[in-house]
Write an enzyme that holds these catalytic residues in place. Structure first.
Site, PDB file in Angstrom:
ATOM      1  N   HIS A   1       0.887  -1.262  -0.017  1.00 50.99           N
ATOM      2  CA  HIS A   1      -0.132   0.051  -0.089  1.00 50.99           C
ATOM      3  C   HIS A   1       0.747   1.399  -0.144  1.00 50.99           C
ATOM      4  O   HIS A   1       0.801   2.256   0.927  1.00 50.99           O
ATOM      5  CB  HIS A   1      -1.018   0.135   1.240  1.00 50.99           C
ATOM      6  CG  HIS A   1      -0.397  -0.582   2.527  1.00 50.99           C
ATOM      7  ND1 HIS A   1       0.546   0.153   3.080  1.00 50.99           N
ATOM      8  CD2 HIS A   1      -1.125  -1.536   3.276  1.00 50.99           C
ATOM      9  CE1 HIS A   1       0.793  -0.615   4.457  1.00 50.99           C
ATOM     10  NE2 HIS A   1      -0.154  -1.495   4.153  1.00 50.99           N
TER      11      HIS A   1
ATOM     12  N   ASP B   1      -5.991  -3.485   0.263  1.00 48.16           N
ATOM     13  CA  ASP B   1      -5.981  -3.523   1.858  1.00 48.16           C
ATOM     14  C   ASP B   1      -7.298  -3.268   2.293  1.00 48.16           C
ATOM     15  O   ASP B   1      -7.425  -2.540   2.945  1.00 48.16           O
ATOM     16  CB  ASP B   1      -4.990  -2.123   2.031  1.00 48.16           C
ATOM     17  CG  ASP B   1      -4.634  -2.074   3.464  1.00 48.16           C
ATOM     18  OD1 ASP B   1      -5.061  -3.199   4.381  1.00 48.16           O
ATOM     19  OD2 ASP B   1      -4.119  -1.041   4.057  1.00 48.16           O
TER      20      ASP B   1
HETATM   21  C1  NCD Z   1      -5.532  -2.649   8.499  1.00 47.15           C
HETATM   22  C2  NCD Z   1      -6.484  -3.138   9.445  1.00 47.15           C
HETATM   23  O1  NCD Z   1      -7.481  -2.866   9.736  1.00 47.15           O
HETATM   24  O2  NCD Z   1      -6.385  -4.502   9.557  1.00 47.15           O
HETATM   25  N1  NCD Z   1      -5.901  -1.088   8.609  1.00 47.15           N
HETATM   26  C3  NCD Z   1      -5.406  -0.301   7.793  1.00 47.15           C
HETATM   27  O3  NCD Z   1      -5.702   0.762   8.082  1.00 47.15           O
HETATM   28  N2  NCD Z   1      -4.914  -0.602   6.648  1.00 47.15           N
HETATM   29  C4  NCD Z   1      -4.309  -3.124   8.898  1.00 47.15           C
HETATM   30  C5  NCD Z   1      -3.031  -2.635   8.045  1.00 47.15           C
HETATM   31  O4  NCD Z   1      -3.028  -3.215   6.987  1.00 47.15           O
HETATM   32  O5  NCD Z   1      -2.331  -1.566   8.097  1.00 47.15           O
HETATM   33 ZN    ZN Z   2      -3.768  -4.067   5.361  1.00 49.41          ZN
END
Ligand code: NCD
Ligand code: ZN
Length: 334
Positions: free
Chosen positions: A173, A243
């Site tokens: 990401h 993500d």
């Molecule tokens: C993800 C999660 O909620 O598990 N949250 C996020 O903001 N991306 C964890 C992660 O991948 O950082």
């Molecule tokens: Zn994630």
């Protein structure tokens, strides 16, 4: 172009949770246009062993038999080179590294990459991918906060790649122009995933709007432009990892909201919408369905999906989860 048929997508970074939440979100993966996905291990407790991963995969397959789940282990101090070999023999796809404390369920994350040399060597030898949440923890003394946490991590990535040049490493990401430049400049074993939402959002979109808040946070307009540029130019080491990270509404609409944006059920319509607005729809299939499996040495999917240019309202909620762009209308549907 009013209709677009592409190979079904691969999502190289997806959170599918456990228990009741898993029952809501796992059956929606295919609806979003995804036939194969890499499942994140930041459950409670984390997915630590091949045995945990196989059990988790079984639960997911029961809920979504039409999706192939590629499993990951959480990088923990207990992980040994022997356990890496066992995981490889059992078909585990990779190991996910969260620096300690940077995001949801990362309390057991990594504090020192140097401690894992033997594990990384074993992964390199066994062909497991290292998936990295590339942020350093916020630290007021070092002037680190969410806006520069990714850029500050990049020297660590360069060092890791230098020490393990054959290890497949994915910087997950990416959100900054600096990360795009860094990954481009590194060798053929280093790639990056890009989410649907980071192609849209900047700081102004999440400050005060919890449903757009995720880690890493969306950055400056020039950073978003760099992400748009790299997907529109069709760079083969930049591919889809959504993500998608669902949280219950109450955990998002809170004074201390959880990080995570839920995109999975409409993933391809969101992306078609964005690529269409950017004038690079012809690059969508490579981004969603070709570059990632080529990088990881996976066979390309044989199934296809068809997207159509027809207005589609985004539902207000899926169960208790508010999706990305809830209530807005997308240009594309499938
Ligand atoms: C993800 C999660 O909620 O598990 N949250 C996020 O903001 N991306 C964890 C992660 O991948 O950082
Ligand atoms: Zn994630």
């Amino acid at each position: 172009m009013d209709s677009l048929t592409i190979p079904i997508a691969d999502d190289f970074h997806l959170h599918l949770r456990q228990d009741a939440m898993m029952h809501v979100v796992a059956p929606l993966v295919r609806a979003g246009g995804v036939g194969r996905c890499v499942v994140m291990p930041n459950t409670t407790p984390p997915i630590a062993t091949a045995e945990d991963a196989i059990r988790y995969r079984g639960a997911l397959e029961a809920l979504a038999p039409d999706v192939e789940f590629l499993m990951t282990l959480y990088l923990l101090p207990e992980l040994t080179p022997q356990a890496v070999s066992t995981a490889a023999a059992q078909g585990v796809f990779g190991v996910k590294c969260y620096p300690k404390g940077v995001t949801t369920n990362s309390e057991s994350g990594t504090e020192d990459f140097g401690a894992y040399d033997a594990v990384f060597s074993a992964m390199e030898a066994e062909g497991l991918a290292l998936l990295i949440h590339g942020e350093v923890p916020s630290n007021a003394e070092k002037d680190v906060c969410v806006l520069n946490a990714e850029a500050r991590f990049l020297p660590e990535l360069e060092k890791l790649h230098g020490r393990f040049p054959k290890l497949r490493i994915v910087l997950e990401h990416v959100t900054t122009a600096k990360a795009v430049d860094c990954v481009k400049a590194l060798g053929s074993t280093v790639a990056a995933t890009v989410t649907a939402h980071h192609l849209d959002l900047t700081v102004d979109d999440w400050a005060g709007r919890n449903h757009n808040f995720c880690k890493p946070v969306a950055k400056y307009p020039h950073d978003r432009d760099a992400l748009r540029q790299v997907v529109c130019e069709g760079h083969p080491r930049f591919f889809l990892g959504s993500d998608s990270a669902p949280h219950p509404r109450s955990a998002k609409e809170s004074a201390c909201g959880c990080a995570g944006v839920f995109t999975s059920p409409l993933l391809l319509p969101y992306l078609a919408d964005t690529f269409d607005r950017l004038g690079c729809l012809d690059r969508l299939a490579d981004f969603t369905s070709t570059f990632g499996c080529a990088f990881h040495g996976l066979p390309p999917s044989a199934d296809t999906i068809t997207l159509e240019r027809r207005a589609q309202p985004v539902p207000a909620a899926y169960g208790d989860i508010v999706p990305y762009r809830a209530g807005q209308t997308l240009l594309w549907q499938r």
